[in-house]
Write a protein that holds these residues in place. Sequence first.
Motif, PDB file in Angstrom:
ATOM      1  N   ALA A  14       6.659  39.963 -71.276  1.00 44.35           N
ATOM      2  CA  ALA A  14       7.722  39.635 -70.345  1.00 44.35           C
ATOM      3  C   ALA A  14       7.197  37.774 -70.255  1.00 44.35           C
ATOM      4  N   GLY A  15       8.531  37.302 -70.103  1.00 41.41           N
ATOM      5  CA  GLY A  15       8.632  36.202 -69.386  1.00 41.41           C
ATOM      6  C   GLY A  15       8.319  35.752 -68.423  1.00 41.41           C
ATOM      7  N   VAL A  16       8.174  34.394 -67.199  1.00 37.47           N
ATOM      8  CA  VAL A  16       7.457  34.503 -66.192  1.00 37.47           C
ATOM      9  C   VAL A  16       8.165  34.787 -65.713  1.00 37.47           C
ATOM     10  N   THR A  17       8.155  34.645 -64.036  1.00 33.57           N
ATOM     11  CA  THR A  17       9.106  34.932 -62.642  1.00 33.57           C
ATOM     12  C   THR A  17       8.517  34.279 -61.716  1.00 33.57           C
ATOM     13  N   TYR A  18       9.219  33.001 -61.299  1.00 31.83           N
ATOM     14  CA  TYR A  18       9.055  32.691 -60.552  1.00 31.83           C
ATOM     15  C   TYR A  18      10.559  32.139 -59.372  1.00 31.83           C
ATOM     16  N   SER A  19      10.069  31.736 -58.122  1.00 27.80           N
ATOM     17  CA  SER A  19      10.992  31.188 -57.333  1.00 27.80           C
ATOM     18  C   SER A  19      11.197  29.828 -56.515  1.00 27.80           C
ATOM     19  N   GLY A  20      11.849  29.233 -56.191  1.00 24.79           N
ATOM     20  CA  GLY A  20      11.063  28.344 -54.942  1.00 24.79           C
ATOM     21  C   GLY A  20      12.483  27.732 -54.470  1.00 24.79           C
ATOM     22  N   VAL A  21      12.329  26.694 -53.552  1.00 20.05           N
ATOM     23  CA  VAL A  21      13.724  25.677 -52.958  1.00 20.05           C
ATOM     24  C   VAL A  21      13.462  24.885 -52.735  1.00 20.05           C
ATOM     25  N   TYR A  22      13.750  23.688 -53.645  1.00 18.60           N
ATOM     26  CA  TYR A  22      13.644  22.242 -53.019  1.00 18.60           C
ATOM     27  C   TYR A  22      14.464  21.559 -51.437  1.00 18.60           C
ATOM     28  N   VAL A  23      13.681  20.824 -51.335  1.00 23.72           N
ATOM     29  CA  VAL A  23      14.460  20.637 -49.593  1.00 23.72           C
ATOM     30  C   VAL A  23      14.849  19.161 -49.526  1.00 23.72           C
ATOM     31  N   ALA A  24      15.066  18.346 -49.774  1.00 22.67           N
ATOM     32  CA  ALA A  24      15.477  16.458 -49.728  1.00 22.67           C
ATOM     33  C   ALA A  24      15.807  16.333 -48.232  1.00 22.67           C
ATOM     34  N   ALA A  25      13.817  16.622 -48.023  1.00 23.60           N
ATOM     35  CA  ALA A  25      13.862  15.807 -46.458  1.00 23.60           C
ATOM     36  C   ALA A  25      12.602  16.159 -46.505  1.00 23.60           C
ATOM     37  N   GLU A  26      12.325  15.195 -45.344  1.00 21.57           N
ATOM     38  CA  GLU A  26      10.159  14.527 -45.158  1.00 21.57           C
ATOM     39  C   GLU A  26       9.224  16.338 -45.344  1.00 21.57           C
ATOM     40  N   ARG A  27       8.200  16.200 -46.240  1.00 19.89           N
ATOM     41  CA  ARG A  27       7.323  16.847 -45.738  1.00 19.89           C
ATOM     42  C   ARG A  27       6.752  16.965 -44.706  1.00 19.89           C
ATOM     43  N   GLU A  28       6.452  16.424 -43.759  1.00 25.05           N
ATOM     44  CA  GLU A  28       6.567  17.253 -42.433  1.00 25.05           C
ATOM     45  C   GLU A  28       7.038  17.893 -41.687  1.00 25.05           C
ATOM     46  N   ARG A  29       8.627  17.469 -41.540  1.00 22.13           N
ATOM     47  CA  ARG A  29       9.239  18.299 -41.134  1.00 22.13           C
ATOM     48  C   ARG A  29       9.352  19.489 -42.372  1.00 22.13           C
ATOM     49  N   VAL A  30       9.913  19.892 -43.664  1.00 24.01           N
ATOM     50  CA  VAL A  30       9.797  20.813 -44.043  1.00 24.01           C
ATOM     51  C   VAL A  30       8.373  21.769 -43.255  1.00 24.01           C
ATOM     52  N   MET A  31       7.156  21.797 -44.132  1.00 23.25           N
ATOM     53  CA  MET A  31       6.357  21.774 -43.602  1.00 23.25           C
ATOM     54  C   MET A  31       6.046  22.866 -42.314  1.00 23.25           C
ATOM     55  N   ALA A  32       7.186  21.905 -41.061  1.00 20.17           N
ATOM     56  CA  ALA A  32       6.951  22.770 -39.524  1.00 20.17           C
ATOM     57  C   ALA A  32       7.908  23.535 -39.392  1.00 20.17           C
ATOM     58  N   ALA A  33       8.846  23.393 -40.304  1.00 21.00           N
ATOM     59  CA  ALA A  33       9.930  24.341 -40.378  1.00 21.00           C
ATOM     60  C   ALA A  33       9.395  25.591 -41.174  1.00 21.00           C
ATOM     61  N   LEU A  34       8.927  25.563 -42.043  1.00 20.69           N
ATOM     62  CA  LEU A  34       8.568  26.744 -42.951  1.00 20.69           C
ATOM     63  C   LEU A  34       7.424  27.840 -42.138  1.00 20.69           C
ATOM     64  N   VAL A  35       6.868  26.395 -41.478  1.00 21.16           N
ATOM     65  CA  VAL A  35       5.208  27.474 -40.232  1.00 21.16           C
ATOM     66  C   VAL A  35       6.279  28.599 -39.547  1.00 21.16           C
ATOM     67  N   GLU A  36       7.484  27.791 -38.866  1.00 18.72           N
ATOM     68  CA  GLU A  36       8.417  28.489 -37.846  1.00 18.72           C
ATOM     69  C   GLU A  36       8.968  29.498 -38.344  1.00 18.72           C
ATOM     70  N   MET A  37       9.374  29.699 -39.557  1.00 18.53           N
ATOM     71  CA  MET A  37       9.898  30.871 -40.660  1.00 18.53           C
ATOM     72  C   MET A  37       8.858  31.553 -40.722  1.00 18.53           C
ATOM     73  N   ARG A  38       7.212  31.641 -40.856  1.00 18.45           N
ATOM     74  CA  ARG A  38       6.054  32.469 -41.453  1.00 18.45           C
ATOM     75  C   ARG A  38       6.595  32.255 -43.251  1.00 18.45           C
ATOM     76  N   PHE A  39       7.119  30.968 -43.730  1.00 21.65           N
ATOM     77  CA  PHE A  39       6.993  31.446 -44.985  1.00 21.65           C
ATOM     78  C   PHE A  39       5.449  31.706 -46.146  1.00 21.65           C
ATOM     79  N   THR A  40       5.749  32.421 -46.569  1.00 23.16           N
ATOM     80  CA  THR A  40       4.115  32.620 -47.691  1.00 23.16           C
ATOM     81  C   THR A  40       4.741  32.271 -49.377  1.00 23.16           C
ATOM     82  N   GLY A  41       4.093  30.926 -49.421  1.00 25.76           N
ATOM     83  CA  GLY A  41       4.039  30.430 -50.577  1.00 25.76           C
ATOM     84  C   GLY A  41       2.982  29.370 -50.817  1.00 25.76           C
ATOM     85  N   TYR A  42       3.669  28.345 -51.392  1.00 20.78           N
ATOM     86  CA  TYR A  42       3.076  27.105 -51.910  1.00 20.78           C
ATOM     87  C   TYR A  42       3.939  25.378 -51.829  1.00 20.78           C
ATOM     88  N   LEU A  43       3.646  24.517 -50.578  1.00 17.87           N
ATOM     89  CA  LEU A  43       4.347  23.300 -50.533  1.00 17.87           C
ATOM     90  C   LEU A  43       4.032  22.672 -51.207  1.00 17.87           C
TER      91      LEU A  43
END
Length: 241
Positions: A14-43
């Motif tokens: 079978a082929g690979v399975t993956y997902s992700g989200v692109y965000v047009a923002a500064e990394r620090e802002r994205v990180m803070a928002a993902l922390v607040e959301m309790r995101f699990t994955g890789y930034l």
Amino acid sequence: MYPPGPIGVGEGDAGVTYSGVYVAAERERVMAALVEMRFTGYLGPQEGDWVLAVAGNPLGKVAGSKRRIDDVARDLAAELGVVTLAAEVDKDERLKLWAFDGDDAMPAYDSDPDGDEPGGMVLDDFGNPVMPAGGGGFVDVEMVAAALLSTFEVEDEEERLTELLAEDLGEDTNESERLTGILRVLGLPTWIVSSDSLPRRVPGGPDKHEVTRLGAGRTGVRGRLREALWKPVRPSPKKDD
């Protein structure tokens, strides 16, 4: 604890399975928002105007409040007031895209809408499914292409993007190749298609020291403990599980 191997890897042939989200923002802002959301994955790192966050559980819940990757994209766009694009590939056989601009949702794309219940289809203003696409079912690829190009401020690529969205995949092609073409048209980093190598270095993408691993919104040991208590990171077999 985190699984020892790469995330989102398909089994057998079978082929690979993956997902992700692109965000047009500064990394620090994205990180803070993902922390607040309790995101699990890789930034990933900042790449021009964009940051890519790769889901730890590609087809399942990836953040608090039972958020899946499209929910994360929607909430990041609204909270940060930016453009986001969520992409989900299932065994290289099905591609889904969701784009948001602040509080506004763009038409969604599904390369195999017949594989889901009608909620995955693109509808017109009256709630009716529209124009059949190459993969079967109903997805108005012209409408999706126009919305994406306008949102991402790309000119003179409507014909190319429409062809990519409508193309029937043959035996020698897969959804990762379709997605790579779409990302190139939109001017986004393409290494998401190799993100199954995480947490190691991503071929054609960032080195491992450039990627931050989050477990339920935390890094390091705390993140791993929270992840173990919250939910083991495992690829879900189906979107609706």
